[in-house]
Structure formats: structure tokens, C-alpha cells
Motif scaffolding. Structure first.
Motif, PDB file in Angstrom:
ATOM      1  N   VAL A  76       0.836  -1.204   0.000  1.00 37.90           N
ATOM      2  CA  VAL A  76       0.000   0.000   0.000  1.00 37.90           C
ATOM      3  C   VAL A  76       0.869   1.252   0.000  1.00 37.90           C
ATOM      4  O   VAL A  76       0.635   2.205  -0.759  1.00 37.90           O
ATOM      5  N   ALA A  77       1.908   1.272   0.859  1.00 35.13           N
ATOM      6  CA  ALA A  77       2.784   2.440   0.947  1.00 35.13           C
ATOM      7  C   ALA A  77       3.493   2.700  -0.376  1.00 35.13           C
ATOM      8  O   ALA A  77       3.615   3.851  -0.813  1.00 35.13           O
ATOM      9  N   GLY A  78       3.973   1.643  -1.034  1.00 29.53           N
ATOM     10  CA  GLY A  78       4.650   1.829  -2.311  1.00 29.53           C
ATOM     11  C   GLY A  78       3.716   2.295  -3.412  1.00 29.53           C
ATOM     12  O   GLY A  78       4.088   3.122  -4.245  1.00 29.53           O
ATOM     13  N   THR A  79       2.497   1.794  -3.406  1.00 29.12           N
ATOM     14  CA  THR A  79       1.533   2.183  -4.428  1.00 29.12           C
ATOM     15  C   THR A  79       1.188   3.669  -4.341  1.00 29.12           C
ATOM     16  O   THR A  79       0.997   4.340  -5.363  1.00 29.12           O
ATOM     17  N   LEU A  80       1.151   4.196  -3.114  1.00 28.13           N
ATOM     18  CA  LEU A  80       0.751   5.592  -2.907  1.00 28.13           C
ATOM     19  C   LEU A  80       1.929   6.543  -2.732  1.00 28.13           C
ATOM     20  O   LEU A  80       1.722   7.736  -2.483  1.00 28.13           O
ATOM     21  N   ALA A  81       3.157   6.042  -2.869  1.00 30.51           N
ATOM     22  CA  ALA A  81       4.349   6.852  -2.578  1.00 30.51           C
ATOM     23  C   ALA A  81       4.414   8.088  -3.477  1.00 30.51           C
ATOM     24  O   ALA A  81       4.361   7.968  -4.698  1.00 30.51           O
ATOM     25  N   ASN A  83       7.077  10.214  -3.636  1.00 26.86           N
ATOM     26  CA  ASN A  83       8.449  10.532  -4.049  1.00 26.86           C
ATOM     27  C   ASN A  83       9.340   9.328  -3.803  1.00 26.86           C
ATOM     28  O   ASN A  83       8.914   8.298  -3.242  1.00 26.86           O
ATOM     29  N   LEU A  84      10.611   9.472  -4.194  1.00 28.09           N
ATOM     30  CA  LEU A  84      11.545   8.346  -4.085  1.00 28.09           C
ATOM     31  C   LEU A  84      11.830   7.982  -2.641  1.00 28.09           C
ATOM     32  O   LEU A  84      11.992   6.800  -2.320  1.00 28.09           O
ATOM     33  N   GLY A  85      11.881   8.966  -1.743  1.00 23.19           N
ATOM     34  CA  GLY A  85      12.153   8.671  -0.345  1.00 23.19           C
ATOM     35  C   GLY A  85      11.116   7.755   0.274  1.00 23.19           C
ATOM     36  O   GLY A  85      11.454   6.792   0.981  1.00 23.19           O
ATOM     37  N   VAL A  86       9.833   8.042   0.036  1.00 18.11           N
ATOM     38  CA  VAL A  86       8.767   7.190   0.567  1.00 18.11           C
ATOM     39  C   VAL A  86       8.826   5.819  -0.086  1.00 18.11           C
ATOM     40  O   VAL A  86       8.572   4.788   0.559  1.00 18.11           O
ATOM     41  N   LEU A  87       9.169   5.785  -1.356  1.00 21.87           N
ATOM     42  CA  LEU A  87       9.265   4.512  -2.064  1.00 21.87           C
ATOM     43  C   LEU A  87      10.380   3.649  -1.472  1.00 21.87           C
ATOM     44  O   LEU A  87      10.219   2.426  -1.308  1.00 21.87           O
ATOM     45  N   ILE A  88      11.493   4.266  -1.131  1.00 21.06           N
ATOM     46  CA  ILE A  88      12.594   3.527  -0.492  1.00 21.06           C
ATOM     47  C   ILE A  88      12.149   3.006   0.876  1.00 21.06           C
ATOM     48  O   ILE A  88      12.448   1.862   1.249  1.00 21.06           O
ATOM     49  N   ALA A  89      11.410   3.833   1.636  1.00 15.72           N
ATOM     50  CA  ALA A  89      10.908   3.389   2.936  1.00 15.72           C
ATOM     51  C   ALA A  89       9.970   2.195   2.785  1.00 15.72           C
ATOM     52  O   ALA A  89       9.989   1.257   3.605  1.00 15.72           O
ATOM     53  N   ALA A  90       9.149   2.211   1.730  1.00 15.13           N
ATOM     54  CA  ALA A  90       8.257   1.075   1.477  1.00 15.13           C
ATOM     55  C   ALA A  90       9.053  -0.185   1.180  1.00 15.13           C
ATOM     56  O   ALA A  90       8.682  -1.284   1.607  1.00 15.13           O
ATOM     57  N   ARG A  91      10.169  -0.047   0.476  1.00 16.61           N
ATOM     58  CA  ARG A  91      11.015  -1.210   0.186  1.00 16.61           C
ATOM     59  C   ARG A  91      11.683  -1.736   1.456  1.00 16.61           C
ATOM     60  O   ARG A  91      11.884  -2.955   1.608  1.00 16.61           O
ATOM     61  N   VAL A  92      12.031  -0.842   2.386  1.00 12.20           N
ATOM     62  CA  VAL A  92      12.574  -1.286   3.674  1.00 12.20           C
ATOM     63  C   VAL A  92      11.534  -2.121   4.413  1.00 12.20           C
ATOM     64  O   VAL A  92      11.826  -3.215   4.929  1.00 12.20           O
ATOM     65  N   PHE A 156       4.034  -2.535  -7.023  1.00  8.07           N
ATOM     66  CA  PHE A 156       3.937  -2.519  -5.558  1.00  8.07           C
ATOM     67  C   PHE A 156       2.564  -3.004  -5.105  1.00  8.07           C
ATOM     68  O   PHE A 156       2.442  -3.699  -4.094  1.00  8.07           O
ATOM     69  N   ALA A 157       1.517  -2.641  -5.840  1.00  3.46           N
ATOM     70  CA  ALA A 157       0.167  -3.050  -5.474  1.00  3.46           C
ATOM     71  C   ALA A 157       0.013  -4.566  -5.483  1.00  3.46           C
ATOM     72  O   ALA A 157      -0.817  -5.118  -4.742  1.00  3.46           O
ATOM     73  N   LEU A 158       0.804  -5.264  -6.281  1.00  2.00           N
ATOM     74  CA  LEU A 158       0.728  -6.732  -6.344  1.00  2.00           C
ATOM     75  C   LEU A 158       0.936  -7.370  -4.975  1.00  2.00           C
ATOM     76  O   LEU A 158       0.399  -8.450  -4.696  1.00  2.00           O
ATOM     77  N   ASN A 159       1.702  -6.706  -4.102  1.00  3.66           N
ATOM     78  CA  ASN A 159       1.990  -7.293  -2.795  1.00  3.66           C
ATOM     79  C   ASN A 159       0.765  -7.406  -1.897  1.00  3.66           C
ATOM     80  O   ASN A 159       0.762  -8.217  -0.958  1.00  3.66           O
TER      81      ASN A 159
END
Length: 449
Positions: A76-81, A83-92, A156-159
Motif C-alpha cells: 500500500v505504501a509503495g503504491t501511494l508513494a 516521491n523516491l524517499g517514501v518509495l525507499i521506505a516502502a522497500r525497507v 507494488f500493489a501486487l503485494n
């Protein structure tokens, strides 16, 4: 077990074709989007042995359900990210969420082997390896399809549905922990080495951050890693119930050699997975979908090799053939250019499929036989940690080789790094004379009373 264990590799392979679209959408060069790869492995390499140790103590059910639930939140976090910073946090978060699947599977296999008296469930171990290879086949192609249909956010939504399915199956099928005595939780918690886990976290985080950006201004990270490593070693030697029993591990030279092989093998594998994909898109001109298709020969070959060799006795021959395949494929990469015919790219991918299928299976089986049965989950987690260390080195080498753009000169520079790692892998295999001592698949185990 299969679904939980593939959550990490499916996210590893999907991102390989999404890096360029993400970079274009968010205005980030290859050196910055490389953090999307490293963030997941930084979290997972730290979390795998920690979660593995918790599984050894508490059983797989609770850790599996909690971790796989985090995968959905990360999706969910990656789908709605924004910017890149939030996207990196979603990957963490995604990295921590995928920590429990593989150690839980290995722990369940060991407990089932103890129950049935058959020490080597070769068919199930092969199924785990083939499941990971199958997901690797689907990953780049599925990623390309998702990007074509809904943009990179769809990867990201696939997860979300995958996490829901894993939690549901885990809640229905994973065995509940047995309760023996009035306070079943006190003793396991007392055996947790929290200071050791904390020092391990500092050691690994500082080391991986240094590997991501090795330059004079980051040498303090290497010094911090060395200091934390020394303190961790002192703590683990003195602890009554250490997080990682260095005395036992230090005496288990075959297992240490397996971890070393895993590190260099994954330097080669992930340099190809990420570096080659970016080069085929930016320098060769393929779309994300066609870049995913170009890797299909590798993964199909890997599945076939795993199925054929899965029940064959021994691992030494598999490792030697895998090492030779890596070296040949790296040499062929040095001949590629932007004007190379497509069949040459497919040939390189096909040859890479041989070590991909052999190495993963042989390393997994080696840990199953070499590890202390009471620490099988944490030992399996450490195997993944060393693999992720290799992936971090690969990500750092890819970022350093490509810089702002994945051109042919950078791809050749990366191929030289891969070739050195492939030669080290071959040498580590040649000098290890213990590899031929693993029992045959499905051999009867000594029953314990």
C-alpha cells in the motif's frame, strides 16, 4: 511455505524492470534508484537471521503471520508513494516483511524430518528452489505487463493480494505452538540475546551503507562496522545463549565456506539481474516488457536444471558446473554492444540459467546438512544474509559502473566485477573437500528418542 518463501524473490525480480520507469517518473538517475534494490536487502539481510532465531525459539506460525502482514502494508505504501524517499521506505518495510518465509520453511522441514525419521526431504527442498526459480521467471515478465497496464505503481500493489493469501494460508495451515507448562513464554524470551541482536544490527547496517557508497567521506561507516563487529564477537563468545553461536559457527568450516560461496555467487547473479536489465532498456533500447522477456531463457533454464539435478546426490559437481557457467556468461557479456544481435543477449541469459539453477539448490542443500538442527532457521536466515550482502555489493557495483546512464561501457565494467566474483566462487569450491559428504536425498535419519 512456498508462497512465503517467494515473496522476497518476486519483489527482487519485478523491480529489475521497474527501475528505469521509476527513475523517469520521479526524475532520479540510476545511482539513486539503486537504493530501491539496496533498501530491501539492507532490511532483509538484517531481519533474516533475527527472525530466524525467533522462529527457532517460538516456532514459525506467529513470526510468519506478522511478517507477511507487513508485506501488504508495504504494498500500500509503495503504491501511494509521492516521491523516491517514501518509495525507499516502502522497500525497507517490504524487506522486513519478507524475512520469515524462508526460515519458517526450513524450520518446518527440519521438524517434519525429525518426526518422520527421514533426514533429507529432497523433493521438498527441490520444490522450494524451483518455486523461487519459477517466480523469477514470472517476475520480470509480470513486471513488464503490470507497468504496461498500470504503470510502475502496479508492481507494488501486487503485494497486497499476495500478502493476504499468505496470511490466510498461514493462519489455516501452519501448526500452532505446543504449550507445555504454566508459563510457556518466559523461557524462550529469556533466551533472546537482545544486546547481540543490537550489535549485529549496527554491524550490518553500517557495513551495507558503506558498501552502497564507498568513498573517503564514508570511511567512518567502515570503522563503525569494525568496532561493532569486535563488540559483537566479544558478546557472542561470552553470552550464555548467543544470538549467533560463534564458537559453534567458527568450528563449522564447511558452513562458513557455504556462506562465502553464497556471497560471491549473488554478486554475479544480482549484477546480471539488475545491471543487464537496465542496459537492455537504456542502451539496447528494449521496453520494460521486452527486457523481461529477454530474461526468460535464464529462468526457464534454471527451472529445468533444478528439476533434473534436484534429487541427485552431492553438491560439489553442481557447484563446479555453476561456477564454470558464471565465468563463461561473464566473458560473453564483455562481447556485447548496442548493435549486438538479439540472439546474443538471449544466449547470455540462457547460459546464466545454468548456475542460477545449480547454485541456489546446492547452497540451500548444503546449509540443510551442515547447520546445527536446533538452529536451522537462523542458519537459513544467515544464508540469505550473506546472499543479500552479495546483492548489496552487486547493487553498489552497478551504481558505480553506470552512474547517470546504463551504457555499454558501464556494462562491460560491471562484467569484469562479475568475472572476478565468479573466479572466487570457483576457487572456494575447488579447495573445499567436504562438499562430497552430504547424505543422499531422502536418506533415513537416525531417530531420536
Amino acid at each position: 511455505m512456498l508462497l512465503g518463501s517467494v515473496l522476497n524473490p518476486i519483489n527482487s525480480t519485478i523491480i529489475s524492470v521497474a527501475l528505469v520507469p521509476i527513475g523517469r517518473a520521479l526524475g532520479a538517475p540510476s545511482s539513486q534508484t539503486a537504493w530501491l534494490v539496496s533498501a530491501l536487502y539492507l532490511a532483509t539481510s538484517l531481519g533474516q537471521p533475527v527472525v530466524g532465531r525467533l522462529i527457532d525459539l517460538f516456532g514459525p506460525r506467529r513470526l510468519f503471520l506478522l511478517s507477511t502482514g507487513l508485506v501488504g502494508l508495504a504494498g500500500v505504501a509503495g503504491t501511494l508513494a509521492p516521491n523516491l524517499g517514501v518509495l525507499i521506505a516502502a522497500r525497507v518495510l517490504l524487506g522486513f516483511g519478507t524475512c520469515a518465509g524462508y526460515p519458517a520453511a526450513m524450520a518446518l522441514l527440519r521438524s517434519e524430518a525429525r518426526r518422520t525419521g527421514r533426514d533429507s526431504p529432497g523433493g521438498v527442498l527441490t520444490a522450494l528452489a524451483v518455486a523461487n526459480q519459477t517466480v523469477a521467471v514470472v517476475g520480470p515478465l509480470l513486471g513488464g505487463l503490470l507497468i504496461a497496464a498500470g504503470g510502475w505503481r502496479a508492481t507494488f500493489a501486487l503485494n497486497v493480494p499476495l500478502s493476504a493469501a499468505a496470511v490466510l494460508l498461514g493462519a489455516l495451515r501452519l501448526p500452532k505452538p505446543e504449550r507445555t507448562g504454566p508459563s510457556p513464554r518466559r523461557r524462550p524470551f529469556a533466551r533472546l540475546d537482545l544486546p547481540g541482536m543490537g550489535l549485529f544490527a549496527v554491524l550490518l547496517t553500517s557495513l551495507l551503507l558503506f558498501l552502497m557508497n564507498p568513498r573517503p567521506g564514508t570511511w567512518y561507516l567502515a570503522a563503525l562496522a569494525a568496532a561493532a563487529g569486535g563488540a559483537f564477537a566479544v558478546r557472542e563468545v561470552r553470552a550464555a545463549t548467543p544470538f549467533i553461536d560463534l564458537r559453534v559457527l567458527g568450528g563449522n568450516v564447511p558452513l562458513l565456506a557455504t556462506y562465502g560461496r553464497a556471497l560471491v555467487a549473488y554478486v554475479v547473479a544480482y549484477s546480471f539481474l539488475y545491471g543487464f536489465s537496465q542496459w537492455t532498456e537504456e542502451a539496447y533500447g528494449l521496453t520494460p516488457f521486452h527486457a523481461g522477456l529477454a530474461q526468460i531463457p535464464m529462468f526457464l533454464t534454471a527451472i529445468g536444471v533444478s528439476l533434473v539435478s534436484g534429487r541427485r546426490r552431492g553438491v560439489r559437481g553442481k557447484l563446479l558446473v555453476g561456477a564454470a557457467g558464471q565465468i563463461v556468461a561473464c566473458l560473453l557479456m564483455l562481447t556485447l554492444a548496442g548493435q549486438s544481435p538479439l540472439w546474443m543477449l538471449l544466449l547470455v541469459a540462457l547460459i546464466f540459467g545454468i548456475p542460477q539453477g545449480l547454485n541456489n539448490l546446492a547452497l540451500q542443500n548444503s546449509v540443510y546438512f551442515q547447520a546445527d538442527p536446533e538452529r536451522i532457521a537462523s542458519s537459513a536466515g544467515l544464508l540469505r544474509t550473506f546472499a543479500y550482502l552479495g546483492s548489496m555489493v552487486a547493487s553498489s557495483a552497478t551504481a558505480a559502473s553506470f552512474g547517470q546512464r546504463a551504457d555499454t561501457g558501464g556494462m562491460h565494467q560491471l562484467a569484469w566485477v562479475m568475472l572476478v566474483a565468479g573466479v572466487l566462487y570457483l576457487l572456494l569450491t575447488l579447495v573445499d573437500r567436504t562438499l562430497g559428504r552430504a547424505p543422499a536425498p531422502d536418506a533415513p535419519a537416525a531417530r531420536q528418542g
